[in-house]
Design a protein around this motif. Structure first.
Motif, PDB file in Angstrom:
ATOM      1  N   GLY A  39      28.692  12.858  38.670  1.00  0.00           N
ATOM      2  CA  GLY A  39      28.431  12.360  40.003  1.00  0.00           C
ATOM      3  C   GLY A  39      29.098  13.198  41.078  1.00  0.00           C
ATOM      4  N   VAL A  40      28.734  12.916  42.311  1.00  0.00           N
ATOM      5  CA  VAL A  40      29.310  13.589  43.476  1.00  0.00           C
ATOM      6  C   VAL A  40      29.736  12.512  44.465  1.00  0.00           C
ATOM      7  CG1 VAL A  40      28.883  15.190  45.383  1.00  0.00           C
ATOM      8  CG2 VAL A  40      27.812  15.599  43.160  1.00  0.00           C
ATOM      9  N   LYS A  84      22.626  20.311  42.216  1.00  0.00           N
ATOM     10  CA  LYS A  84      23.719  19.357  41.976  1.00  0.00           C
ATOM     11  C   LYS A  84      23.288  17.936  42.351  1.00  0.00           C
ATOM     12  CE  LYS A  84      27.498  22.606  42.281  1.00  0.00           C
ATOM     13  NZ  LYS A  84      28.732  23.013  42.944  1.00  0.00           N
ATOM     14  N   ARG A  85      22.532  17.824  43.425  1.00  0.00           N
ATOM     15  CA  ARG A  85      22.012  16.500  43.813  1.00  0.00           C
ATOM     16  C   ARG A  85      21.123  15.940  42.718  1.00  0.00           C
ATOM     17  NH1 ARG A  85      21.360  15.677  49.985  1.00  0.00           N
ATOM     18  NH2 ARG A  85      22.724  17.272  50.800  1.00  0.00           N
ATOM     19  N   ALA A  86      20.259  16.792  42.195  1.00  0.00           N
ATOM     20  CA  ALA A  86      19.356  16.357  41.126  1.00  0.00           C
ATOM     21  C   ALA A  86      20.141  16.000  39.868  1.00  0.00           C
ATOM     22  CB  ALA A  86      18.337  17.455  40.824  1.00  0.00           C
ATOM     23  N   ASN A  87      21.142  16.802  39.520  1.00  0.00           N
ATOM     24  CA  ASN A  87      21.944  16.528  38.327  1.00  0.00           C
ATOM     25  C   ASN A  87      22.704  15.206  38.453  1.00  0.00           C
ATOM     26  OD1 ASN A  87      21.123  18.907  37.143  1.00  0.00           O
ATOM     27  ND2 ASN A  87      22.989  20.028  37.646  1.00  0.00           N
ATOM     28  N   ALA A  88      23.183  14.899  39.655  1.00  0.00           N
ATOM     29  CA  ALA A  88      23.930  13.658  39.866  1.00  0.00           C
ATOM     30  C   ALA A  88      22.993  12.446  39.890  1.00  0.00           C
ATOM     31  CB  ALA A  88      24.729  13.728  41.161  1.00  0.00           C
ATOM     32  N   GLU A  90      21.270   9.197  40.446  1.00  0.00           N
ATOM     33  CA  GLU A  90      21.687   7.955  41.121  1.00  0.00           C
ATOM     34  C   GLU A  90      23.171   7.933  41.452  1.00  0.00           C
ATOM     35  OE1 GLU A  90      22.198   4.265  38.577  1.00  0.00           O
ATOM     36  OE2 GLU A  90      20.968   5.523  37.254  1.00  0.00           O
ATOM     37  N   TYR A  91      23.944   8.880  40.902  1.00  0.00           N
ATOM     38  CA  TYR A  91      25.384   8.927  41.169  1.00  0.00           C
ATOM     39  C   TYR A  91      25.741   9.934  42.243  1.00  0.00           C
ATOM     40  CZ  TYR A  91      25.413   6.080  37.043  1.00  0.00           C
ATOM     41  OH  TYR A  91      25.170   5.078  36.142  1.00  0.00           O
ATOM     42  N   PHE A  92      24.764  10.395  42.997  1.00  0.00           N
ATOM     43  CA  PHE A  92      25.016  11.263  44.136  1.00  0.00           C
ATOM     44  C   PHE A  92      25.423  10.393  45.318  1.00  0.00           C
ATOM     45  CE2 PHE A  92      23.668  13.551  47.971  1.00  0.00           C
ATOM     46  CZ  PHE A  92      24.454  14.682  47.824  1.00  0.00           C
ATOM     47  N   LEU A  93      26.663  10.529  45.731  1.00  0.00           N
ATOM     48  CA  LEU A  93      27.262   9.776  46.854  1.00  0.00           C
ATOM     49  C   LEU A  93      27.231   8.266  46.619  1.00  0.00           C
ATOM     50  CD1 LEU A  93      25.952  11.771  49.943  1.00  0.00           C
ATOM     51  CD2 LEU A  93      27.959  12.222  48.530  1.00  0.00           C
ATOM     52  N   ARG A  94      27.225   7.831  45.373  1.00  0.00           N
ATOM     53  CA  ARG A  94      27.210   6.400  45.069  1.00  0.00           C
ATOM     54  C   ARG A  94      28.593   5.767  45.283  1.00  0.00           C
ATOM     55  NH1 ARG A  94      24.577   3.521  39.809  1.00  0.00           N
ATOM     56  NH2 ARG A  94      25.098   1.400  40.380  1.00  0.00           N
TER      57      ARG A  94
END
Length: 95
Positions: A39-40, A84-88, A90-94
């Motif tokens: 995630g990010v 990186k957004r795609a890899n994260a 649903e956990y991108f900026l969650r």
């Protein structure tokens, strides 16, 4: 005199608005059954913190969600790439 006062006031407020966000990349896990995610997180802390502070921030945000921080992968003041957004996902900026 007015110019000096204006310069002082702007000097107090401009740095606060110019502070960059920091993006923290991490890996976390949940047990029973084992699940992993990448995630990010975005940290608005006036730039990127040191490694220990970054780890503490990530642990605190994940605490109570059932996820355990495994590692901080990286820190950057640059917005994450599309990959990186795609890899994260649903956990991108969650958190």
């Amino acid at each position: 005199m007015k110019r000096l006062l204006l310069i002082l006031v702007l000097g107090l407020f401009l740095p606060a608005g110019a502070q960059a966000a920091c993006y923290l990349e991490y890996k976390a896990k949940k047990d029973a059954p084992l699940r992993l995610h990448y995630g990010v997180m975005q940290i608005d802390d006036g730039g990127c913190p040191g490694a220990n502070r970054a780890q503490n921030i990530a642990e605190r945000r994940l605490d109570g969600t059932g996820w355990t921080l495994l590692t901080v992968v990286g820190l950057s003041e640059q917005p994450p790439s599309d990959q990186k957004r795609a890899n994260a996902g649903e956990y991108f900026l969650r958190y």
